[in-house]
Each structure stands twice: as structure tokens, then as C-alpha cells.
Design a protein around this motif. Structure first.
Motif, short mmCIF file in Angstrom:
data_model
loop_
_atom_site.label_atom_id
_atom_site.label_comp_id
_atom_site.label_asym_id
_atom_site.label_seq_id
_atom_site.Cartn_x
_atom_site.Cartn_y
_atom_site.Cartn_z
N ALA A 157 0.76 -1.26 -0.11
CA ALA A 157 0.01 -0.12 -0.01
C ALA A 157 0.86 1.22 0.02
O ALA A 157 0.23 2.31 -0.66
N PRO A 158 2.06 1.42 0.59
CA PRO A 158 2.76 2.57 1.00
C PRO A 158 2.78 3.47 -0.17
O PRO A 158 2.74 4.62 -0.65
N ARG A 159 3.41 2.78 -1.53
CA ARG A 159 3.55 3.39 -2.78
C ARG A 159 2.39 3.79 -3.46
O ARG A 159 2.51 5.07 -4.11
N ARG A 160 1.21 3.08 -3.41
CA ARG A 160 0.11 3.38 -4.18
C ARG A 160 -0.51 4.70 -3.05
O ARG A 160 -0.97 5.52 -4.00
N ALA A 162 1.27 6.97 -1.71
CA ALA A 162 2.19 8.14 -1.92
C ALA A 162 1.95 8.70 -3.61
O ALA A 162 1.69 9.94 -3.71
N GLU A 163 1.54 7.97 -4.25
CA GLU A 163 1.01 8.16 -5.62
C GLU A 163 -0.04 8.84 -5.71
O GLU A 163 -0.23 9.90 -6.37
N PHE A 392 6.95 9.44 0.32
CA PHE A 392 7.91 9.05 -0.62
C PHE A 392 9.41 9.01 -0.07
O PHE A 392 10.33 8.24 -0.53
N GLY A 393 9.56 9.88 1.20
CA GLY A 393 11.05 9.52 1.59
C GLY A 393 11.87 10.22 0.85
O GLY A 393 11.76 11.32 0.34
N ALA A 394 13.06 9.61 0.97
CA ALA A 394 14.24 9.93 -0.31
C ALA A 394 13.89 9.99 -1.62
O ALA A 394 14.65 10.51 -2.64
N GLN A 395 12.90 8.99 -1.93
CA GLN A 395 12.63 8.96 -3.41
C GLN A 395 11.61 10.04 -3.94
O GLN A 395 11.19 10.65 -3.26
N PRO A 396 11.96 10.34 -5.46
CA PRO A 396 11.12 11.35 -6.17
C PRO A 396 9.77 11.28 -5.87
O PRO A 396 9.28 10.04 -6.23
N ALA A 397 9.22 12.41 -5.62
CA ALA A 397 7.55 12.38 -5.49
C ALA A 397 7.30 12.54 -7.06
O ALA A 397 6.81 13.40 -7.68
N GLU A 398 6.94 11.13 -7.75
CA GLU A 398 6.43 11.13 -8.95
C GLU A 398 5.50 10.30 -9.28
O GLU A 398 5.34 9.31 -8.39
N LEU A 399 4.74 10.41 -10.19
CA LEU A 399 3.61 9.26 -10.41
C LEU A 399 4.19 8.17 -11.15
O LEU A 399 5.16 8.33 -12.16
N LYS A 400 3.63 6.95 -11.24
CA LYS A 400 3.96 6.15 -11.89
C LYS A 400 3.79 6.23 -13.43
O LYS A 400 2.95 6.88 -13.95
#
Length: 404
Positions: A157-160, A162-163, A392-400
Motif C-alpha cells: 500500500a505505501p507506494r500506492r 504516496a502516488e 516518498f521519503g528520499a525517493q522522488p515524488a513522481e507518479l508511476k
């Protein structure tokens, strides 16, 4: 061709749906006119077979040949790098001309007011969307089936979350829905991804069209749109937020436009909060109730806060947030809903009971004291933006991006 047969999921658990809907009748003015007529019910059922022709044609063109370059061209056009002119391939030109020709009913003043209103809801607005919208929505088992087939259940769920947060932030910023705005561009990208998933899942042997209709069909798209608009307003009010009629209608108008951009049939878009509540009632009545996918998704979302990226006291904050969300969900779905979602049955709605009176007092003060409303909006928007970093943490805040 569209199927002429209504998928058998339509109203498959109608009596159970009435039980789920019982609390919602408190928010409806005239329950007699809410019940769909035979024509309304048949029309809604037929929409389970309907996709998004413009986006579906676009994706069919994109996948016909040289998919990587055609996908690249789509992103270049949406991002404004390549102009919209007659040199574009037919399906891409038709899609872009349609979405850049605003509907006659669009009112930019209402869009501006809506973004101010949403900003003032701050973090509580985002909690409402997660717990009243997404978590409660998992009770609609048929909608979940697309996630089952695409393997999303196992991806976490976390990535979904976040997106989805990224897209929502893009859509609710100042001037976000102008043609060159982040929300406008993000919405078109999400719409194309939905068409890609629809095509992919519909081709799977395990997809039973006679029962489910099309994947990501118009009825399910309407349910999602209503979660961001009608459910959002109901949930925020229950948590103490105060909206004027004009403010509430502006939020409905904003999401009517976003729904239109997303490819929801105009007949399924609501022009007022009251019509949105009626549409929500009928949509829930159509949806099959919870199944095993509801419990798998519910438990995964329950534990999502444990993977958030908090900088200060992360271990403690993750666990506090998990309990806050569970208490919010308990208010949204009741004890029966908690069981259906595979969530702990002993949870009480302690957080809404504590927070709502404080929030209502804050909202009343914002109405009474000049300038405080604007300050509340700035603070609220800041907290909403902070959630991107938490997700997102350290990852870029981007859509899939689309996978072809």
C-alpha cells in the motif's frame, strides 16, 4: 462493441448494501427520491460495460507499433514540450483537443475557491480521504478485483498511497487545473494509465466480463470521483470542519471538472453536493459488498503508516498514526465494516471524538477573526505538502509511468 447485457455484479448484494447505506440516510434530504427508478437502475448497470473511448483509442494506437516512442510523444504533448496541432497522430490529437476544450459549465472562480477550502482542511482532509474514501471503499469487492489481477495486492500500500497523494496535491494547488498546470497534466497521465490497465486486465482469461463488466468501468470511476468530493465533504464535516454552502459547492465543482478530465461520463458527474450524495447512494447500492480482497487490502492499508518516512521519533509516530487511522475508519464504517475489512473489532472512534470539537472551535474562530482563515489555509497546505515527504521519503515524488 459495448455489451448489451448488464453484468451480474450489479446489485448482487443489494440487501447487504442497504445495511451499509443506513447511516448515510442521515445525510439525505428526501430518501424517497434517492431510490433509483427502474430506468435509472438499468442505465447505471449498463455503465458497468462502458470504458473511456478517447483514452482507450489512444492506448490502442500507442500499443499498435513503436510503443516506446509513441508513449514518449504522449508525455511530451501532455507536458507541453510538443504543441497540439494537426501534425499529431489522430488518436492523440483527438484526445488532446477534447481535454483542452473546457466544458461550458466550468467556472474558474469556483476552482480557486475550492483549492482554498481544501487547503484549510489540512492534514485532516487527507486522513478523511484515506479512511472514509479509500479504506471504506475497499468494502466494494468488485472494484478490488482489478487490483487482484494486476498483482497490486502483493505490491503493498505505501507506494500506492504516496502516488495518490502526489496526484491529489497536484490537482488541488493554485491554478493546478490550467492547461499548463500540474494537476491538469497529472490527471491526463493517470487517465492514460487507467486505459492501459483496462486493456491489459480485460484481455486476461481470469477476467469474467459477464460478472464484472469492464475493468475500471464508468460506475467504478464514478465511485472513485465521489470519494474525493462527496465523501470528502461528509467526512470533513464529521471531523468538525465548517463549510458554507458556496464552499461545499465549489469543492463539488472542482471534482466535477477533474472527473471530466479523468474521463467520467458527464451523466455520472454531480452538479451539487446533494446530487453527489444521491449518486453515491445509488453507486453503493450497485456495488457487491466485501470479500476476501477487501480484507487483504484493508489489512495492508492498516499497516501502511508503519512504513512512513517520519524524521522525528519515527517508531512512535508510525504507531500513533496507525491507531488514529483505525479510529477514523471505525467512525466511517462502523463495527460491521471493520470486520468486513479484516480490521480489529475492538477499536473505538476515539480520535474523531477528541478532535472534532477542537477542530470545530478552530474553524469558528477562523470565521470570526479577520485573516485567520487565510493563515489556516497556509498552515493546512503546508501540512499537506509535508505528507509527500512522509510518503516518498528520499525517493522522488513522481507518479508511476505507463508500462508498455
Amino acid at each position: 462493441m459495448k455489451s448489451q447485457t448488464i453484468p451480474s455484479r450489479h446489485g448482487a448484494n443489494k440487501q447487504a448494501a442497504y445495511t451499509v447505506l443506513q447511516p448515510m440516510t442521515l445525510f439525505l434530504r428526501n430518501i424517497e427520491v434517492v431510490e433509483p427508478s427502474d430506468v435509472d437502475w438499468f442505465t447505471l448497470g449498463r455503465k458497468l460495460n462502458d470504458g473511456d473511448p478517447l483514452a482507450d483509442d489512444l492506448v490502442a494506437w500507442m500499443l499498435a507499433e513503436d510503443a516506446a516512442n509513441r508513449r514518449k510523444l504522449f508525455y511530451q504533448v501532455v507536458n507541453g514540450v510538443v504543441p497540439i496541432d494537426s501534425q499529431l497522430p489522430g488518436p492523440l490529437l483527438a484526445f488532446m483537443q477534447a481535454v483542452t476544450t473546457a466544458p461550458k459549465w466550468l467556472d474558474h472562480k469556483q476552482l480557486t475557491l475550492a483549492t482554498d477550502v481544501i487547503a484549510r482542511t489540512g492534514k485532516i482532509g487527507m486522513r478523511v480521504l484515506r479512511d472514509f474514501g479509500l479504506m471504506a471503499g475497499y468494502q466494494a469487492g468488485a472494484i478490488n478485483h482489478t487490483l487482484v489481477i494486476t498483482g497490486t495486492l502483493e505490491k503493498g500500500a505505501p507506494r500506492r498511497i504516496a502516488e495518490t497523494t502526489k496526484w491529489w496535491i497536484d490537482c488541488t494547488g493554485s491554478d493546478a487545473l490550467n492547461i499548463d498546470g500540474a494537476g491538469f497534466r497529472s490527471t491526463l497521465k493517470v487517465r492514460a494509465i487507467h486505459a492501459m490497465v483496462r486493456r491489459h486486465v480485460a484481455a486476461k482469461s481470469e477476467w469474467d466480463a459477464s460478472y464484472y463488466g469492464l475493468p475500471i468501468n464508468q460506475v467504478d470511476m464514478q465511485a472513485t470521483y465521489l470519494g474525493f468530493s462527496t465523501v470528502f465533504l461528509i467526512g470533513c464535516r464529521l471531523l468538525g470542519c465548517i463549510f458554507t454552502k458556496e464552499e461545499a459547492e465549489s469543492v463539488m465543482h472542482l471534482w466535477r471538472y477533474i472527473g471530466w478530465l479523468m474521463g467520467v461520463d458527464e451523466a455520472l458527474l454531480s452538479h451539487s453536493e446533494e446530487s453527489g450524495r444521491v449518486a453515491l447512494y445509488r453507486n453503493i447500492l450497485s456495488q457487491p459488498t466485501a470479500d476476501e480482497s477487501s480484507r487483504v487490502l484493508g489489512r495492508a492499508l492498516m499497516d501502511e503508516p508503519l512504513e512512513r518516512h517520519y524524521r522525528v521519533f519515527p517508531w512512535l509516530r508510525r504507531r500513533i498514526e496507525k491507531q488514529i487511522h483505525l479510529s477514523m475508519t471505525r467512525l466511517a464504517v462502523g463495527p460491521r465494516g471493520m470486520k468486513a475489512l479484516g480490521l480489529p473489532s475492538y477499536i473505538l472512534p476515539w480520535y474523531p471524538l477528541l478532535y472534532a470539537p477542537l477542530n470545530m472551535t478552530y474553524c469558528l474562530l477562523a470565521l470570526a477573526i479577520p485573516g485567520l482563515k487565510n493563515i489556516k489555509g497556509k498552515i493546512g497546505r503546508y501540512r499537506q505538502l509535508q505528507q509527500l515527504k512522509v510518503g516518498f521519503g528520499a525517493q522522488p515524488a513522481e507518479l508511476k509511468r505507463m508500462e508498455v
